[in-house]
Design an enzyme around this catalytic site. Structure first.
Site, PDB file in Angstrom:
ATOM      1  N   LYS A 235      37.987  -6.056  -5.081  1.00 25.40           N
ATOM      2  CA  LYS A 235      38.448  -6.333  -6.433  1.00 25.40           C
ATOM      3  C   LYS A 235      37.624  -7.460  -7.066  1.00 25.40           C
ATOM      4  O   LYS A 235      37.816  -7.813  -8.208  1.00 25.40           O
ATOM      5  CB  LYS A 235      39.927  -6.739  -6.405  1.00 25.40           C
ATOM      6  CG  LYS A 235      40.827  -5.707  -5.763  1.00 25.40           C
ATOM      7  CD  LYS A 235      41.850  -5.219  -6.750  1.00 25.40           C
ATOM      8  CE  LYS A 235      42.751  -4.121  -6.310  1.00 25.40           C
ATOM      9  NZ  LYS A 235      42.539  -3.404  -5.107  1.00 25.40           N
ATOM     10  N   SER A 236      36.767  -8.079  -6.279  1.00 21.67           N
ATOM     11  CA  SER A 236      35.981  -9.174  -6.835  1.00 21.67           C
ATOM     12  C   SER A 236      34.538  -8.696  -6.989  1.00 21.67           C
ATOM     13  O   SER A 236      34.185  -7.588  -6.630  1.00 21.67           O
ATOM     14  CB  SER A 236      36.037 -10.384  -5.916  1.00 21.67           C
ATOM     15  OG  SER A 236      35.157 -10.182  -4.835  1.00 21.67           O
TER      16      SER A 236
END
Ligand code: GLU
Length: 296
Positions: A235-236
């Site tokens: 998600k990063s």
């Protein structure tokens, strides 16, 4: 005798969503579930979870499969794709609707908020919509507990935590929770080994299994790789890509993240995987996530 052996066979699976390339976190989940199945001579399936056709990236599933092959993680049987399995999900949904366990819901977000948000048990929409969702009825006080083999006893009040959850979305797509439960049962999966980001979904899946009369597999939730802000790596921006051209270091890294004692003297992937299968100790898998400080 043969029948008894078959019943005892471990069946594991890896179920990537084809939304991005495999990265260090997904390799950890794939390798961990492969090890859990293969150490006992069990079966390991790969299922492409492209049920969310909006998020699926064309060509990504093929890329993920090529990566698994480069890492020596061989699978059994044909690749299952959720996008081919509408009929199975529909059958399960029809059974739940017929039994009164599920209901058609025209509620907008605003209707839901007005009716207490989570556990309304029936549709309270102010006006019908052309595209209703279908939800599972989850009364207050519906508690589900299970023993995760790494994280121990987990208990959730599903009514309180999520309420009447969606089985088929208003846009007509199947919800992940329904598809995964139907598929795990159809593939006779005995052990679900996956990242701890899905720990929270497991009580919903067990509840659905019970409502559908399906067996509950064992659950093993593996450590996540988190960035310095505690976000799951995928998600990063720092998704820690893995290099299919040099698989051994990434496998050795995943092995250590699974809490296993490193071993030397292996020069190639097949010998590493053989040795890993023989030495794998599930009791050493850490019950916590790994925060990687080199991420932003
Ligand atoms: N498709 C899910 C994901 O890629 C995994 C589902 C599962 O293992 O149950 O996050």
């Amino acid at each position: 005798m043969i029948a008894a052996d078959r019943i005892m066979t471990t069946v594991g699976r890896f179920a990537p969503s084809p939304t991005g390339p495999l990265h260090a976190g997904s390799l950890l989940a794939a390798f961990g579930s492969w090890l859990m199945a293969r150490r006992r001579g069990g079966l390991w399936h790969v299922r492409i979870e492209d049920v969310d056709r909006v998020r699926a990236v064309p060509g990504m599933a093929e890329q993920q499969l090529t990566m698994l092959q480069a890492f020596g993680l061989d699978w059994d049987g044909p690749i299952v794709r959720q996008s081919d399995r509408d009929a199975l999900y529909q059958q399960a949904l029809d059974r739940l609707l017929a039994a009164g366990e599920a209901f058609v819901c025209h509620c907008s977000r605003r209707d839901l908020e007005a009716s207490g948000g989570r556990h309304h048990g029936r549709c309270t929409a102010s006006a019908p919509r052309p595209d209703p969702a279908i939800r599972l009825r989850v009364p207050r006080g519906t508690r589900v507990a299970f023993d995760d083999r790494v994280r121990g006893r987990i208990e959730q009040d599903v009514g309180e935590a999520v309420g009447d959850f969606v089985l088929r979305r208003a846009d007509g797509l199947w919800a992940y929770q329904l598809a995964v439960v139907v598929d795990d049962a159809a593939q006779h999966v005995t052990e679900v080994v996956r990242g701890a980001d899905l720990l929270d979904s497991t009580p919903r899946q067990i509840l659905l299994q019970r409502r559908l009369g399906l067996p509950t597999p064992a659950y093993v939730h593996l450590p996540l790789l988190l960035d310095a802000h505690g976000r799951k790596l995928s998600k990063s921006h720092a998704a820690l890509p893995i290099d299919a051209a040099s698989p051994l270091p990434a496998l050795q890294h995943a092995w250590r993240q699974l809490g296993q004692a490193p071993f030397a003297d292996v020069q190639d992937v097949p010998s590493f995987l053989d040795r890993a299968c023989a030495r794998f100790e599930p009791a050493r898998i850490p019950p916590h996530d790994h925060r990687l400080c080199d991420a932003p």
